[in-house]
Design an enzyme around this catalytic site. Structure first.
Site, short mmCIF file in Angstrom:
data_model
loop_
_atom_site.label_atom_id
_atom_site.label_comp_id
_atom_site.label_asym_id
_atom_site.label_seq_id
_atom_site.Cartn_x
_atom_site.Cartn_y
_atom_site.Cartn_z
N HIS A 202 0.78 -1.24 0.00
CA HIS A 202 0.00 0.00 0.00
C HIS A 202 0.81 1.28 0.00
CE1 HIS A 202 0.94 -0.01 4.29
NE2 HIS A 202 0.78 1.29 4.20
C1 UD1 Z 1 -2.04 5.66 5.33
C2 UD1 Z 1 -0.77 6.22 5.97
C3 UD1 Z 1 0.27 5.14 6.06
C4 UD1 Z 1 -0.27 3.89 6.71
C5 UD1 Z 1 -1.52 3.44 5.96
C6 UD1 Z 1 -2.13 2.19 6.54
C7 UD1 Z 1 -0.36 8.60 5.50
C8 UD1 Z 1 0.44 9.56 4.73
N1 UD1 Z 1 -0.22 7.31 5.15
O1 UD1 Z 1 -1.77 5.36 3.97
O2 UD1 Z 1 1.38 5.61 6.81
O3 UD1 Z 1 0.70 2.86 6.71
O4 UD1 Z 1 -2.47 4.50 5.99
O5 UD1 Z 1 -3.22 1.75 5.79
O6 UD1 Z 1 -1.09 8.99 6.36
N2 UD1 Z 1 -9.01 4.64 1.01
C9 UD1 Z 1 -10.27 4.07 0.93
N3 UD1 Z 1 -10.91 3.76 2.10
C10 UD1 Z 1 -10.36 3.99 3.30
C11 UD1 Z 1 -9.10 4.58 3.36
C12 UD1 Z 1 -8.43 4.89 2.23
O7 UD1 Z 1 -10.80 3.83 -0.14
O8 UD1 Z 1 -11.01 3.67 4.32
C13 UD1 Z 1 -8.27 4.93 -0.24
C14 UD1 Z 1 -8.63 6.20 -0.90
O9 UD1 Z 1 -8.60 5.94 -2.27
C15 UD1 Z 1 -7.48 7.12 -0.53
C16 UD1 Z 1 -6.32 6.17 -0.46
O10 UD1 Z 1 -6.89 4.96 0.03
O11 UD1 Z 1 -7.33 8.12 -1.48
C17 UD1 Z 1 -5.19 6.59 0.43
O12 UD1 Z 1 -5.64 6.75 1.77
P1 UD1 Z 1 -4.76 7.57 2.82
O13 UD1 Z 1 -5.38 7.53 4.12
O14 UD1 Z 1 -4.46 8.93 2.27
O15 UD1 Z 1 -3.35 6.83 2.86
P2 UD1 Z 1 -2.99 5.30 2.92
O16 UD1 Z 1 -2.43 4.91 1.61
O17 UD1 Z 1 -4.08 4.46 3.49
#
Ligand code: UD1
Length: 361
Positions: A202
C-alpha cells in the site's frame, strides 16, 4: 489527567487498543477519530475486534491530497483541543493524522506525547518520514519502541522527554493471539498451514507506480506457493486505473482479497510460509510470530528485523522478490527487541511521571 488521543488510520487502531485499555483504568481519555480511514474493513471492524471504545468525536476528513487532508484535520483539531483543554495530546505513528494532531496541539502549547517516536527510514520521499520527523520535533514526550529509535532521536539532538517503552503492537499481538482460530480462517481461504505467502502492498512508492506494481504482480505470480494478497483500497483503485486488475485476477497463483480484519491477519500470518509486504507494522508482526518477511522496499524503520536475519529488503525488483521468497529461512535467534508486551502500561507510567502533577488533588 485528561488525555485526548487522536487516531484515524488502520495501524493506529492496532496501536491504540492496549493504550486505551491501560489509560482508562485511572485517567480520563477523549478519543478522536480523524476519519482518514473510513471503510468498514479499514476502521470499524478494528474497533469491534480490538474492543476500542467508540470515538467521542469523528472528524470524517476522508481521502484527499496530503495538504488538504492534513490541513482540514489541523483546523478541526485546533478547535476541538481549544474546547477540550487537555493536559496532553497523544498521537500514534506516522500518518497524516499524526502530523495534524501533533501540530495542532503544539501550536496551542498543549504537550504532545508521541507513541512510536524516533523511527526513521532516512528516506524523505516517504510522506510518513516527513510526518515522523516533524511530529518528533514538536513532541514533549517521545515514547520509543526500540533502542534504535532512542539512538535516532539522540542523533538529532532530542534527549529530553525520551522514554523507551517497548512496542505497543506486541501488546496487541500477545493479547489477541490466543483468541485466533487459525484453522477456520485457513479453511475459509482454502489454504494449508505453511503452504502459502501472505502479501500486502500500500505504500505510495509501490502502489502509485505502474512499473513497480507490475513487477510485484509478476513476482507473486511466479512463486511456487499461492499468494494471498489482502488488497488495500488505495492499491485496488490504482490497479484499476493502471489497467493491472486483469493481471491480478488472471493469475492462478494470486488470490486477491479485501483488507483483512485483525484476527484474520494474525491467523493468516502465523501460518504463512512468509510475509511479502511494504507495510511497516507487519514486518514486526511477522517477527513477533516467527514468520520470515520479504520487504518490498529499499529501507526499513525496523532495522532489528533485518539485522537478526528475519527480514530481507528487496525493493520491487521482480527477480529479487522471487529469489528472496523462495529461499526464506527462520534464523535460530529471535530476541525480545520490541519489549515485553507491556508497552501500554509503560506509556501510562511515562504519562503519569511527566504530567501527573498537573492533576488537581
Ligand atoms: C495511510 C498512511 C500510512 C499507513 C496506511 C495504513 C499517510 C500519509 N499514510 O496510507 O502511513 O501505513 O495509511 O493503511 O497517512 N481509502 C479508501 N478507504 C479507506 C481509506 C483509504 O478507499 O477507508 C483509499 C482512498 O482511495 C485514498 C487512499 O486509500 O485516497 C489513500 O488513503 P490515505 O489515508 O491517504 O493513505 P494510505 O495509503 O491508506
Amino acid at each position: 489527567m485528561k488525555v485526548v488521543s487522536v487516531v484515524g488510520a488502520r495501524p493506529q487502531f492496532v496501536k491504540a487498543a492496549p493504550v486505551c485499555r491501560a489509560l482508562r483504568e485511572h485517567h480520563d481519555e477523549v478519543l478522536v477519530h480523524s476519519g482518514q480511514h473510513y471503510d468498514y474493513d479499514m476502521s470499524e471492524v478494528f474497533f469491534e475486534q480490538l474492543g476500542i471504545p467508540r470515538p467521542d468525536y469523528n472528524l470524517a476528513v476522508g481521502s484527499g491530497g496530503h495538504g488538504r487532508q492534513t490541513g482540514e484535520m489541523l483546523g478541526m483539531l485546533e478547535e476541538l483541543f481549544s474546547e477540550l483543554d487537555p493536559d496532553v495530546v497523544l498521537v500514534y505513528g506516522d500518518t497524516n493524522t499524526t502530523l495534524a494532531g501533533g501540530l495542532a496541539a503544539a501550536k496551542l502549547h498543549i504537550p504532545v506525547a508521541h507513541v512510536e517516536a524516533g523511527l526513521r527510514s532516512y528516506n524523505r520521499s516517504m510522506p510518513e518520514e516527513i510526518n515522523r520527523v516533524v511530529v518528533d520535533h514538536v513532541s514533549d514526550l517521545l515514547l520509543c519502541p526500540t533502542r534504535t529509535a532512542v539512538a535516532n532521536l539522540q542523533a538529532e539532538g532530542v534527549v529530553d522527554g525520551v522514554e523507551l517503552v517497548g512496542d505497543v503492537m506486541l501488546d496487541t499481538a500477545r493479547f489477541f493471539a490466543e483468541h485466533v482460530d487459525a484453522g477456520a480462517t485457513l479453511a475459509q481461504h482454502g489454504l494449508e498451514a505453511g503452504g502459502y505467502y501472505l502479501a500486502t502492498v500500500h505504500r505510495a512508492a509501490t502502489s502509485d507506480d505502474a512499473g513497480r506494481l507490475s513487477a510485484v504482480i509478476r513476482a507473486f505470480d511466479r512463486l511456487a506457493e499461492p499468494v494471498l494478497w489482502a488488497v488495500h483500497p488505495r492499491t485496488k483503485k490504482n490497479l484499476a486505473e493502471m489497467g493491472l486488475l486483469d493481471a491480478v485476477e488472471g493469475s492462478d497463483n494470486i488470490r486477491a482479497v479485501p483488507p483483512l480484519a485483525y484476527m484474520d491477519t494474525v491467523a493468516l500470518l502465523r501460518s504463512a510460509r512468509g510475509l511479502l509486504t511494504d507495510s511497516g507494522g507487519m514486518q514486526k508482526e511477522a517477527y513477533f510470530f516467527g514468520i520470515p518477511c520479504v520487504t518490498l522496499r529499499e529501507e526499513t524503520e525496523w532495522t532489528e528485523t533485518v539485522e537478526l536475519g528475519w527480514n530481507r529488503l528487496v525493493g520491487t525488483d521482480e527477480e529479487a522478490i522471487v529469489a528472496a521468497a523462495t529461499s526464506l529461512e527462520r534464523p535460530p535467534m529471535r530476541p525480545d527487541v520490541y519489549g515485553d508486551g507491556h508497552a501500554a502500561e509503560a506509556i501510562v507510567r511515562a504519562l503519569d511521571k511527566r504530567y501527573g502533577d498537573r492533576v488537581a488533588p
